[in-house]
Design an enzyme around this catalytic site. Structure first.
Site, PDB file in Angstrom:
ATOM      1  N   CYS A   1      41.177  49.021  29.227  1.00 46.93           N
ATOM      2  CA  CYS A   1      42.233  49.841  29.825  1.00 46.93           C
ATOM      3  C   CYS A   1      42.701  50.980  28.924  1.00 46.93           C
ATOM      4  O   CYS A   1      42.758  50.835  27.709  1.00 46.93           O
ATOM      5  CB  CYS A   1      43.438  48.976  30.147  1.00 46.93           C
ATOM      6  SG  CYS A   1      43.072  47.546  31.132  1.00 46.93           S
TER       7      CYS A   1
ATOM      8  N   ARG B   1      35.975  53.896  27.213  1.00 46.67           N
ATOM      9  CA  ARG B   1      36.411  52.539  26.879  1.00 46.67           C
ATOM     10  C   ARG B   1      35.983  51.529  27.941  1.00 46.67           C
ATOM     11  O   ARG B   1      36.003  50.333  27.678  1.00 46.67           O
ATOM     12  CB  ARG B   1      37.931  52.510  26.718  1.00 46.67           C
ATOM     13  CG  ARG B   1      38.425  53.428  25.617  1.00 46.67           C
ATOM     14  CD  ARG B   1      39.927  53.434  25.574  1.00 46.67           C
ATOM     15  NE  ARG B   1      40.439  52.125  25.248  1.00 46.67           N
ATOM     16  CZ  ARG B   1      40.602  51.674  24.014  1.00 46.67           C
ATOM     17  NH1 ARG B   1      40.293  52.444  22.994  1.00 46.67           N
ATOM     18  NH2 ARG B   1      41.074  50.472  23.791  1.00 46.67           N
TER      19      ARG B   1
ATOM     20  N   TRP C   1      40.796  47.988  33.579  1.00 48.67           N
ATOM     21  CA  TRP C   1      39.619  47.116  33.524  1.00 48.67           C
ATOM     22  C   TRP C   1      40.133  45.763  33.995  1.00 48.67           C
ATOM     23  O   TRP C   1      40.942  45.133  33.318  1.00 48.67           O
ATOM     24  CB  TRP C   1      39.111  47.061  32.095  1.00 48.67           C
ATOM     25  CG  TRP C   1      37.768  46.452  31.908  1.00 48.67           C
ATOM     26  CD1 TRP C   1      36.564  47.094  32.029  1.00 48.67           C
ATOM     27  CD2 TRP C   1      37.464  45.112  31.522  1.00 48.67           C
ATOM     28  NE1 TRP C   1      35.539  46.218  31.741  1.00 48.67           N
ATOM     29  CE2 TRP C   1      36.058  44.996  31.429  1.00 48.67           C
ATOM     30  CE3 TRP C   1      38.242  43.978  31.242  1.00 48.67           C
ATOM     31  CZ2 TRP C   1      35.420  43.819  31.076  1.00 48.67           C
ATOM     32  CZ3 TRP C   1      37.609  42.801  30.895  1.00 48.67           C
ATOM     33  CH2 TRP C   1      36.202  42.733  30.807  1.00 48.67           C
TER      34      TRP C   1
ATOM     35  N   ASN D   1      48.580  47.974  29.137  1.00 48.01           N
ATOM     36  CA  ASN D   1      47.340  47.379  28.612  1.00 48.01           C
ATOM     37  C   ASN D   1      47.701  46.032  28.007  1.00 48.01           C
ATOM     38  O   ASN D   1      48.789  45.884  27.445  1.00 48.01           O
ATOM     39  CB  ASN D   1      46.750  48.238  27.480  1.00 48.01           C
ATOM     40  CG  ASN D   1      46.167  49.542  27.978  1.00 48.01           C
ATOM     41  OD1 ASN D   1      46.113  49.783  29.180  1.00 48.01           O
ATOM     42  ND2 ASN D   1      45.734  50.369  27.044  1.00 48.01           N
ATOM     43  N   GLY D   2      46.767  45.084  28.061  1.00 47.20           N
ATOM     44  CA  GLY D   2      47.043  43.764  27.497  1.00 47.20           C
ATOM     45  C   GLY D   2      47.205  42.744  28.605  1.00 47.20           C
ATOM     46  O   GLY D   2      46.898  43.015  29.781  1.00 47.20           O
TER      47      GLY D   2
ATOM     48  N   GLU E   1      20.115  41.853  17.594  1.00 47.46           N
ATOM     49  CA  GLU E   1      20.752  43.131  17.905  1.00 47.46           C
ATOM     50  C   GLU E   1      19.884  43.938  18.885  1.00 47.46           C
ATOM     51  O   GLU E   1      20.402  44.580  19.794  1.00 47.46           O
ATOM     52  CB  GLU E   1      21.018  43.896  16.597  1.00 47.46           C
ATOM     53  CG  GLU E   1      21.430  45.343  16.756  1.00 47.46           C
ATOM     54  CD  GLU E   1      22.651  45.594  17.630  1.00 47.46           C
ATOM     55  OE1 GLU E   1      23.422  44.653  17.903  1.00 47.46           O
ATOM     56  OE2 GLU E   1      22.818  46.746  18.073  1.00 47.46           O
TER      57      GLU E   1
ATOM     58  N   LYS F   1      21.174  45.264  22.560  1.00 44.71           N
ATOM     59  CA  LYS F   1      21.170  46.673  22.991  1.00 44.71           C
ATOM     60  C   LYS F   1      20.479  46.804  24.346  1.00 44.71           C
ATOM     61  O   LYS F   1      20.961  47.492  25.230  1.00 44.71           O
ATOM     62  CB  LYS F   1      20.394  47.535  21.987  1.00 44.71           C
ATOM     63  CG  LYS F   1      21.155  47.995  20.785  1.00 44.71           C
ATOM     64  CD  LYS F   1      22.132  49.097  21.122  1.00 44.71           C
ATOM     65  CE  LYS F   1      23.300  49.083  20.157  1.00 44.71           C
ATOM     66  NZ  LYS F   1      24.087  47.865  20.106  1.00 44.71           N
TER      67      LYS F   1
ATOM     68  N   GLU G   1      22.627  45.318  27.143  1.00 49.13           N
ATOM     69  CA  GLU G   1      23.840  46.100  27.400  1.00 49.13           C
ATOM     70  C   GLU G   1      23.580  47.305  28.288  1.00 49.13           C
ATOM     71  O   GLU G   1      24.327  47.562  29.220  1.00 49.13           O
ATOM     72  CB  GLU G   1      24.425  46.633  26.079  1.00 49.13           C
ATOM     73  CG  GLU G   1      25.300  45.668  25.334  1.00 49.13           C
ATOM     74  CD  GLU G   1      25.956  46.316  24.112  1.00 49.13           C
ATOM     75  OE1 GLU G   1      27.182  46.323  24.040  1.00 49.13           O
ATOM     76  OE2 GLU G   1      25.226  46.818  23.234  1.00 49.13           O
TER      77      GLU G   1
ATOM     78  N   HIS H   1       8.457  26.084  20.311  1.00 53.85           N
ATOM     79  CA  HIS H   1       9.191  24.856  20.647  1.00 53.85           C
ATOM     80  C   HIS H   1       9.859  24.965  22.012  1.00 53.85           C
ATOM     81  O   HIS H   1      10.927  24.374  22.230  1.00 53.85           O
ATOM     82  CB  HIS H   1      10.222  24.556  19.562  1.00 53.85           C
ATOM     83  CG  HIS H   1       9.605  24.313  18.213  1.00 53.85           C
ATOM     84  ND1 HIS H   1       8.748  23.258  17.969  1.00 53.85           N
ATOM     85  CD2 HIS H   1       9.696  24.996  17.056  1.00 53.85           C
ATOM     86  CE1 HIS H   1       8.355  23.299  16.706  1.00 53.85           C
ATOM     87  NE2 HIS H   1       8.912  24.349  16.128  1.00 53.85           N
TER      88      HIS H   1
ATOM     89  N   LYS I   1      34.223  49.273  25.756  1.00 49.69           N
ATOM     90  CA  LYS I   1      33.973  49.612  24.360  1.00 49.69           C
ATOM     91  C   LYS I   1      34.777  48.700  23.427  1.00 49.69           C
ATOM     92  O   LYS I   1      34.271  48.230  22.426  1.00 49.69           O
ATOM     93  CB  LYS I   1      34.333  51.081  24.132  1.00 49.69           C
ATOM     94  CG  LYS I   1      34.136  51.566  22.697  1.00 49.69           C
ATOM     95  CD  LYS I   1      32.672  51.633  22.333  1.00 49.69           C
ATOM     96  CE  LYS I   1      32.422  52.124  20.924  1.00 49.69           C
ATOM     97  NZ  LYS I   1      31.111  51.655  20.434  1.00 49.69           N
TER      98      LYS I   1
HETATM   99  C1  G6P Z   1      32.316  44.918  22.916  1.00 48.71           C
HETATM  100  C2  G6P Z   1      31.215  45.959  22.977  1.00 48.71           C
HETATM  101  C3  G6P Z   1      30.140  45.620  21.936  1.00 48.71           C
HETATM  102  C4  G6P Z   1      30.777  45.513  20.571  1.00 48.71           C
HETATM  103  C5  G6P Z   1      31.871  44.448  20.551  1.00 48.71           C
HETATM  104  C6  G6P Z   1      32.656  44.407  19.257  1.00 48.71           C
HETATM  105  O1  G6P Z   1      31.860  43.721  23.439  1.00 48.71           O
HETATM  106  O2  G6P Z   1      30.636  46.002  24.271  1.00 48.71           O
HETATM  107  O3  G6P Z   1      29.171  46.647  21.933  1.00 48.71           O
HETATM  108  O4  G6P Z   1      29.798  45.215  19.630  1.00 48.71           O
HETATM  109  O5  G6P Z   1      32.817  44.725  21.592  1.00 48.71           O
HETATM  110  O6  G6P Z   1      33.423  45.579  19.135  1.00 48.71           O
HETATM  111  P1  G6P Z   1      34.127  46.002  17.787  1.00 48.71           P
HETATM  112  O7  G6P Z   1      34.911  47.242  18.139  1.00 48.71           O
HETATM  113  O8  G6P Z   1      35.012  44.871  17.363  1.00 48.71           O
HETATM  114  O9  G6P Z   1      33.050  46.273  16.789  1.00 48.71           O
END
Ligand code: G6P
Length: 604
Positions: A2, A27, A72, A98-99, A479, A483, A486, A502, A599
């Site tokens: 948000c 965001r 959101w 927000n929150g 990682e 990616k 995502e 396994h 984000k």
């Molecule tokens: C969200 C994003 C991820 C990110 C994670 C941690 O889930 O979608 O891409 O890695 O938050 O975010 P931060 O700001 O704590 O690194």
């Protein structure tokens, strides 16, 4: 997640608010809304959808005060009705928030019993009713009184049509920042929405309220004690948040990695003693030597970066180290080791699970430092010491340059911890040289863009992919899978390469490509064995490597330069960003705003 924007001043508020919302789009959100005061009434416009849809719905309006929000969904589906701002029953008070209000159900029940009819399913609407019911001398007093009965987190802005010359804001756990203009004031949940107008900002602290007018602001605590705030100048320029000729932010941020790494290293490498200077840690050599263990805590990519950091610490400093998702840590009643150094890893510095883990650690007397990108963020402030990542603003949901700077920072931390122990000056010097070479090496990987785009296109039809790695290649594989998931929405799973046989090997066939990470380490022969196992079952193989491999081993080979072996994971991660990027692009995905994601995840 948000976003909040508020404006008070001399210009029509609506365009300022909409432009601010555009800047917070990164965001992640699913609906948006604006409230302005016009002819003594609050006019609210909302939409489930994009900010551009909201803009199309908005009429020209001369109002010079207003509030706006991108939502959101947490309580209730994304819809016009649930979008903010929310009004009280008489339409006098409007709130954006927000929150999460944790006792919303209870407050709702009390208000309903008193005859209040709710129009939305949100927790936020409760706030509008509570504020409107208070009989107080000022709006600030009404908000303060309302918040006394509220449990949970909030960053909020309240507009009262009978007091159109002011807005009241409050913060507890969700950021609120005030931007100081000339005869006008801006409010936002993120400086990204303000830097176009002003670089003079004030960050509210948890438990603080402010009354904001066009001329300035006055802050106080929830207990009505006045506080004094000194404005800070934000470093980032407005064009840090512009695409600057790139098609999207992920592409821009990948391209910025060489300079971002150089920034993270600047002034921190010491050739003479072959070590690193990390002044923000606040730990002298005695304290560094006293560290018996290191634990990295983060979420998503920050957790995987932490795993790479743990490997670096174990290798260079020979201290036991590991990484754990911050969300698990906070809930499992962890044993906090007084001799351990805990590292909270977060790009945004806002992730609620990571923040809560820090709070839990501090409560139990643990020593915790931050590895955070956003200066002034909640986690940076809660930790009080640590390493800033200096990646510059990261807008794309998929983290690239911030993640790279996390691992670069952990390499420096590991070097420092190593050099107060048994890491020799020669070995330290090797790492210093390796770190200095990174920006140029990353540049070379990025130059392979067209070839990686070709490979991505070839496999973009796949519905599932494996990412396989051993030891230092394992967090890289995780990682890489993250990616791809995502931004392309292809199901990707990371496995330790030896685990493949396994169970998961049963899934391998011609439609299941595997991306195998092969660093030039002692395990090359083992990784070749894994590749052959996959090939023998007809599975296509894409190798990411800096090792010498037999010709014809894999279907595709993406090479990265060979540097210092401990730093391999940093370089091996870069092609995986490009692979995910080009796969998503071939599939026509909205790369910077992947579905369902945000984000900064500021809710549990
Ligand atoms: C969200 C994003 C991820 C990110 C994670 C941690 O889930 O979608 O891409 O890695 O938050 O975010 P931060 O700001 O704590 O690194």
């Amino acid at each position: 997640m948000c976003g909040i924007v508020g404006y008070l001043g001399v210009r029509p508020a609506t365009p300022v608010l909409v432009e601010g919302l555009h800047r917070l789009e990164y965001r992640g959100y699913d609906s948006a809304g604006v409230a302005v005061v016009r002819d003594g009434d609050i006019v609210v416009t909302k939409t489930a959808g994009r900010v551009r849809d909201l803009r199309d719905k908005l009429a020209d309006n001369p109002a010079t005060v207003g509030i706006a929000h991108t939502r959101w969904a947490t309580h209730g589906e994304p819809s016009d009705r649930n979008a903010h701002p929310h009004l009280d029953a008489t339409g006098r008070v409007a709130v954006v928030h927000n929150g999460i209000i944790e006792n919303a159900e209870q407050l709702r029940a009390q208000l309903t019993a008193d005859g209040v009819v709710f129009v939305s399913e949100t927790d936020t609407e409760v706030l509008a009713h509570l504020v409107a019911r208070e009989d107080a001398a000022t709006l600030e007093d009404a908000v303060r009184a309302a918040l006394r009965g509220v449990e949970g987190t909030y960053g909020l802005v309240v507009l009262d049509r009978s007091r159109p010359g002011e807005l009241v804001v409050a913060r507890n756990g969700s950021p609120i920042v005030l931007g100081i203009g000339d005869g006008e004031m801006f409010i936002a949940s993120d400086v990204a929405a303000l830097v176009h107008h002003t670089q003079q900002v004030v960050f509210l602290d948890d438990g603080e309220l402010a009354t904001v007018t066009a001329e300035g602001f006055r802050t106080s605590t929830v207990e009505a004690r006045r506080t004094s705030k000194t404005p800070t100048t934000v470093e980032h320029a407005a064009d840090d948040y512009e695409l600057g000729g790139h098609t999207d932010f992920m592409r821009k941020e990948m391209a910025e990695q060489p300079e971002a790494i150089a920034r993270a290293l600047r002034g921190r490498l010491d050739e003479r003693f072959a070590t690193a200077h990390l002044g923000g840690l606040g730990l002298d050599p005695m304290a560094l030597r006293a560290v018996k263990r290191v634990k990295f805590l983060g979420c998503g990519s920050a957790y995987y970066a932490g795993q790479m950091g743990a490997a670096l610490v174990e290798e260079l400093a020979r201290i036991p180290a590991d990484a754990e998702p911050a969300s698990e840590f906070r809930y499992r009643n962890p044993v906090v080791d007084p001799d351990a150094l805990y590292v909270a890893v977060s790009q945004s510095g806002e992730t609620i699970d990571t923040l809560a883990a820090v709070q839990e650690l501090r409560r139990k007397g643990g020593r915790v430092i931050g590895a955070v990108n956003v200066v002034g963020s909640a986690i940076a402030r809660e930790c009080g010491s640590g390493v800033f990542l200096h990646a510059g603003p990261e807008v794309s949901v998929a983290s690239t340059k911030a993640l790279t700077n996390m691992t670069v920072s952990f390499a420096m931390l590991a070097l420092l911890l190593g050099r107060v122990r048994d890491l020799s000056a020669a070995a330290g010097a090797r790492i210093v040289t390796g770190l200095r070479a990174l920006p140029g090496q990353v540049e070379r990987v990025l130059a392979d863009d067209a070839e990686i785009a070709r490979i991505a296109k070839r496999y973009a039809h796949a519905r599932h992919m494996f990412f396989l790695g051993r030891v230092s290649g394992w967090p890289v594989a995780r990682e890489g899978a993250q990616k791809l998931k995502e931004i392309s929405y292809i199901h990707a799973e990371a496995y330790q390469a030896a685990e493949l046989k396994h169970g998961p090997l049963a899934l391998v066939d011609a439609d299941m490509p595997s991306v195998v990470i092969v660093p030039a380490d002692d395990l090359v022969a083992k990784n070749i064995g894994t590749i052959e196992q996959v090939k023998a079952r007809g599975g296509p193989v894409i190798v990411i490597t800096n090792a010498d491999l037999p010709d014809g081993l894999a279907d595709e080979v993406i090479r990265v330069p060979r540097g210092e072996p401990e730093l391999d994971p940093i370089l091996l991660t870069i092609p995986l960003q490009l692979l995910a990027y080009h796969t998503a692009s071939a599939l026509g995905r909205d790369i910077d705003k992947p579905r369902n994601l945000a984000k900064s995840v500021t809710v549990e």
